[in-house]
Enzyme design. Sequence first.
Site, short mmCIF file in Angstrom:
data_model
loop_
_atom_site.label_atom_id
_atom_site.label_comp_id
_atom_site.label_asym_id
_atom_site.label_seq_id
_atom_site.Cartn_x
_atom_site.Cartn_y
_atom_site.Cartn_z
CE1 TYR A 71 60.82 38.85 25.60
CE2 TYR A 71 58.92 38.45 24.20
CZ TYR A 71 59.75 39.32 24.88
OH TYR A 71 59.51 40.67 24.83
CG HIS A 126 55.14 41.00 28.24
ND1 HIS A 126 56.50 40.83 28.10
CD2 HIS A 126 54.72 41.59 27.11
CE1 HIS A 126 56.88 41.32 26.94
NE2 HIS A 126 55.81 41.79 26.32
N PRO A 127 55.99 37.65 28.61
CG PRO A 127 56.63 36.87 26.50
CD PRO A 127 55.61 37.75 27.20
CB CYS A 128 59.80 40.79 28.92
SG CYS A 128 59.06 41.53 30.37
NE ARG A 129 62.50 40.90 35.25
CZ ARG A 129 62.50 41.08 36.57
NH1 ARG A 129 61.50 41.67 37.15
NH2 ARG A 129 63.50 40.66 37.30
#
Length: 171
Positions: A71, A126-129
């Site tokens: 990411y 979680h790093p998604c955003r």
Amino acid sequence: MGDLSWKDFLTQAKQFLEISQKLGDNWVLEQKDSNEPNTYLKCSQKIKGQCGKNAGDLVSVEYHVVFSVSYQVPMLFFQAHRSDGSLLDVEATWKMFMPESKASDLHQILTQMDHPVLFRPYMALHPCRTAEVLKQFGKPSCNQVLSFISLYGPHVQLHLQNAYGLSQEYT
């Protein structure tokens, strides 16, 4: 995806560490080996359990801020241990750190995954955003690692002193 390179992460982590040392905080920079990206920030603290069978007990928490290669953003990992040394399981961790969150949302927010440096299971935000959140400031932060910890840390009871944001050198 973020726009933070490994080199930028490492530079900003070292800057963050300088601020921590000036403030007498207990952050350290751990380096597994000289390969990329095997260096991360680490901080330990004790917090009081707030609910369930951990209510009132001191829980030792070790936080790691690592670089997510996928990411290209900082990522927060942690482990929480009871006073007897036993590790909090996923459900106990959710109850302790995110008691108001809906169970259906928790897997997307706080989940267990392998630590990218230590290759052991840790809890992780979680790093998604993360990249999207860090870009919402308008003017980019001079130290995305500091901004990340300031924004994401409180969700898992990791609070920085206000003096971190007052440091003129890297903010």
